[in-house]
Scaffold this motif. Structure first.
Motif, PDB file in Angstrom:
ATOM      1  N   PRO A   1       0.831  -1.206   0.000  1.00 60.85           N
ATOM      2  CA  PRO A   1       0.000   0.000   0.000  1.00 60.85           C
ATOM      3  C   PRO A   1       0.870   1.262   0.000  1.00 60.85           C
ATOM      4  CG  PRO A   1      -0.269  -1.242   2.043  1.00 60.85           C
ATOM      5  CD  PRO A   1       0.679  -2.002   1.188  1.00 60.85           C
ATOM      6  N   LEU A   2       0.338   2.329  -0.575  1.00 58.66           N
ATOM      7  CA  LEU A   2       1.029   3.613  -0.631  1.00 58.66           C
ATOM      8  C   LEU A   2       0.386   4.571   0.362  1.00 58.66           C
ATOM      9  CD1 LEU A   2       3.084   5.484  -2.041  1.00 58.66           C
ATOM     10  CD2 LEU A   2       1.270   6.072  -3.646  1.00 58.66           C
ATOM     11  N   ILE A   3       1.206   5.170   1.215  1.00 57.50           N
ATOM     12  CA  ILE A   3       0.746   6.171   2.175  1.00 57.50           C
ATOM     13  C   ILE A   3       1.354   7.504   1.774  1.00 57.50           C
ATOM     14  CG2 ILE A   3       0.785   6.904   4.588  1.00 57.50           C
ATOM     15  CD1 ILE A   3       1.009   3.929   5.327  1.00 57.50           C
ATOM     16  N   LEU A   4       0.505   8.510   1.611  1.00 61.83           N
ATOM     17  CA  LEU A   4       0.972   9.832   1.185  1.00 61.83           C
ATOM     18  C   LEU A   4       1.232  10.727   2.395  1.00 61.83           C
ATOM     19  CD1 LEU A   4      -1.527  10.434  -1.740  1.00 61.83           C
ATOM     20  CD2 LEU A   4       0.752   9.432  -1.835  1.00 61.83           C
ATOM     21  N   ALA A   5       2.406  11.327   2.433  1.00 64.56           N
ATOM     22  CA  ALA A   5       2.752  12.310   3.467  1.00 64.56           C
ATOM     23  C   ALA A   5       2.796  13.670   2.777  1.00 64.56           C
ATOM     24  CB  ALA A   5       4.104  11.982   4.089  1.00 64.56           C
ATOM     25  N   ARG A   6       2.040  14.616   3.332  1.00 66.57           N
ATOM     26  CA  ARG A   6       1.965  15.943   2.715  1.00 66.57           C
ATOM     27  C   ARG A   6       2.265  17.017   3.736  1.00 66.57           C
ATOM     28  NH1 ARG A   6      -2.115  17.396  -1.538  1.00 66.57           N
ATOM     29  NH2 ARG A   6      -0.304  18.644  -2.008  1.00 66.57           N
ATOM     30  N   LYS A   7       2.479  18.212   3.233  1.00 65.88           N
ATOM     31  CA  LYS A   7       2.714  19.349   4.119  1.00 65.88           C
ATOM     32  C   LYS A   7       1.436  19.665   4.890  1.00 65.88           C
ATOM     33  CE  LYS A   7       6.493  21.264   1.631  1.00 65.88           C
ATOM     34  NZ  LYS A   7       7.209  22.449   1.265  1.00 65.88           N
ATOM     35  N   LYS A   8       1.616  20.361   5.998  1.00 68.47           N
ATOM     36  CA  LYS A   8       0.515  20.711   6.886  1.00 68.47           C
ATOM     37  C   LYS A   8      -0.624  21.401   6.132  1.00 68.47           C
ATOM     38  CE  LYS A   8      -0.145  22.883  11.349  1.00 68.47           C
ATOM     39  NZ  LYS A   8       0.515  23.510  12.468  1.00 68.47           N
ATOM     40  N   ASN A   9      -1.843  21.079   6.500  1.00 64.64           N
ATOM     41  CA  ASN A   9      -3.078  21.669   5.952  1.00 64.64           C
ATOM     42  C   ASN A   9      -3.382  21.273   4.509  1.00 64.64           C
ATOM     43  OD1 ASN A   9      -3.554  23.056   8.403  1.00 64.64           O
ATOM     44  ND2 ASN A   9      -2.180  24.686   7.747  1.00 64.64           N
ATOM     45  N   LYS A  10      -2.763  20.216   3.997  1.00 64.69           N
ATOM     46  CA  LYS A  10      -3.036  19.773   2.622  1.00 64.69           C
ATOM     47  C   LYS A  10      -3.936  18.538   2.577  1.00 64.69           C
ATOM     48  CE  LYS A  10      -0.325  22.621   0.343  1.00 64.69           C
ATOM     49  NZ  LYS A  10      -0.679  23.419  -0.798  1.00 64.69           N
ATOM     50  N   LEU A  11      -4.054  17.822   3.691  1.00 65.75           N
ATOM     51  CA  LEU A  11      -4.869  16.613   3.738  1.00 65.75           C
ATOM     52  C   LEU A  11      -6.108  16.849   4.600  1.00 65.75           C
ATOM     53  CD1 LEU A  11      -2.114  13.895   4.327  1.00 65.75           C
ATOM     54  CD2 LEU A  11      -3.454  14.226   2.238  1.00 65.75           C
ATOM     55  N   PRO A  12      -7.238  16.283   4.208  1.00 62.41           N
ATOM     56  CA  PRO A  12      -8.451  16.396   5.021  1.00 62.41           C
ATOM     57  C   PRO A  12      -8.469  15.321   6.109  1.00 62.41           C
ATOM     58  CG  PRO A  12      -8.943  15.191   3.027  1.00 62.41           C
ATOM     59  CD  PRO A  12      -7.499  15.620   2.927  1.00 62.41           C
ATOM     60  N   GLY A  13      -9.344  15.489   7.071  1.00 62.19           N
ATOM     61  CA  GLY A  13      -9.573  14.465   8.081  1.00 62.19           C
ATOM     62  C   GLY A  13      -8.594  14.525   9.238  1.00 62.19           C
ATOM     63  N   GLU A  14      -8.616  13.453  10.036  1.00 62.29           N
ATOM     64  CA  GLU A  14      -7.761  13.368  11.218  1.00 62.29           C
ATOM     65  C   GLU A  14      -6.341  12.995  10.793  1.00 62.29           C
ATOM     66  OE1 GLU A  14      -8.125  11.401  15.650  1.00 62.29           O
ATOM     67  OE2 GLU A  14      -9.650  10.984  14.149  1.00 62.29           O
ATOM     68  N   LEU A  15      -5.372  13.758  11.283  1.00 59.07           N
ATOM     69  CA  LEU A  15      -3.998  13.609  10.818  1.00 59.07           C
ATOM     70  C   LEU A  15      -3.024  13.303  11.954  1.00 59.07           C
ATOM     71  CD1 LEU A  15      -3.849  16.755   8.523  1.00 59.07           C
ATOM     72  CD2 LEU A  15      -4.397  14.418   7.847  1.00 59.07           C
ATOM     73  N   ILE A  16      -1.921  12.701  11.589  1.00 56.69           N
ATOM     74  CA  ILE A  16      -0.772  12.564  12.470  1.00 56.69           C
ATOM     75  C   ILE A  16       0.305  13.457  11.866  1.00 56.69           C
ATOM     76  CG2 ILE A  16       1.003  11.000  13.315  1.00 56.69           C
ATOM     77  CD1 ILE A  16      -1.092   8.749  13.030  1.00 56.69           C
ATOM     78  N   GLU A  17       0.804  14.396  12.653  1.00 58.06           N
ATOM     79  CA  GLU A  17       1.781  15.359  12.142  1.00 58.06           C
ATOM     80  C   GLU A  17       3.120  15.209  12.855  1.00 58.06           C
ATOM     81  OE1 GLU A  17       0.428  19.406  12.070  1.00 58.06           O
ATOM     82  OE2 GLU A  17      -1.528  18.829  11.303  1.00 58.06           O
ATOM     83  N   ASN A  18       4.184  15.515  12.127  1.00 55.90           N
ATOM     84  CA  ASN A  18       5.527  15.511  12.701  1.00 55.90           C
ATOM     85  C   ASN A  18       6.264  16.757  12.227  1.00 55.90           C
ATOM     86  OD1 ASN A  18       7.687  14.419  14.197  1.00 55.90           O
ATOM     87  ND2 ASN A  18       8.635  13.721  12.304  1.00 55.90           N
ATOM     88  N   ASN A  19       6.812  17.506  13.174  1.00 54.34           N
ATOM     89  CA  ASN A  19       7.599  18.695  12.845  1.00 54.34           C
ATOM     90  C   ASN A  19       9.058  18.303  12.681  1.00 54.34           C
ATOM     91  OD1 ASN A  19       5.384  20.478  13.073  1.00 54.34           O
ATOM     92  ND2 ASN A  19       5.587  20.386  15.282  1.00 54.34           N
ATOM     93  N   TYR A  20       9.749  19.003  11.807  1.00 52.74           N
ATOM     94  CA  TYR A  20      11.177  18.756  11.618  1.00 52.74           C
ATOM     95  C   TYR A  20      11.897  20.070  11.368  1.00 52.74           C
ATOM     96  CZ  TYR A  20       9.850  18.905   6.660  1.00 52.74           C
ATOM     97  OH  TYR A  20       9.343  19.280   5.447  1.00 52.74           O
ATOM     98  N   GLN A  21      13.187  20.057  11.666  1.00 51.90           N
ATOM     99  CA  GLN A  21      14.020  21.258  11.588  1.00 51.90           C
ATOM    100  C   GLN A  21      14.661  21.386  10.207  1.00 51.90           C
ATOM    101  OE1 GLN A  21      14.106  23.139  14.407  1.00 51.90           O
ATOM    102  NE2 GLN A  21      15.197  24.724  13.321  1.00 51.90           N
ATOM    103  N   LEU A  22      14.669  22.601   9.689  1.00 48.45           N
ATOM    104  CA  LEU A  22      15.356  22.941   8.444  1.00 48.45           C
ATOM    105  C   LEU A  22      16.477  23.924   8.758  1.00 48.45           C
ATOM    106  CD1 LEU A  22      12.139  23.627   6.370  1.00 48.45           C
ATOM    107  CD2 LEU A  22      13.625  21.646   6.113  1.00 48.45           C
TER     108      LEU A  22
END
Length: 70
Positions: free
Chosen positions: A34-55
């Motif tokens: 299966p393919l799971i899509l990871a997108r930038k914040k506020n691009k996916l609908p519904g309940e999300l799991i988010e992870n912040n990272y440093q640039l």
């Protein structure tokens, strides 16, 4: 990628925004995973799991739909 086979032990392929979707979809299809899509914040609908990272110049975050991981 031509030498990959189904012996890779993973449950799914996670593809990150834009170019990752192109390569991730081909890889998931080849490995029959299966393919799971990871997108930038506020691009996916519904309940999300988010992870912040440093640039170098600040922070950003990626989100995955919670239902994708069930």
């Amino acid at each position: 990628m031509a030498n990959l086979d189904e012996s890779i032990s993973s449950e799914a392929i996670v593809a990150i925004d834009a170019r990752g979707f192109i390569f991730g979809s081909m890889l998931a299809q080849k490995l029959r995973k299966p393919l799971i899509l990871a997108r930038k914040k506020n691009k996916l609908p519904g309940e999300l799991i988010e992870n912040n990272y440093q640039l170098e110049y600040g922070t950003d975050s990626l989100a995955i739909k919670k239902e994708s991981l069930l």
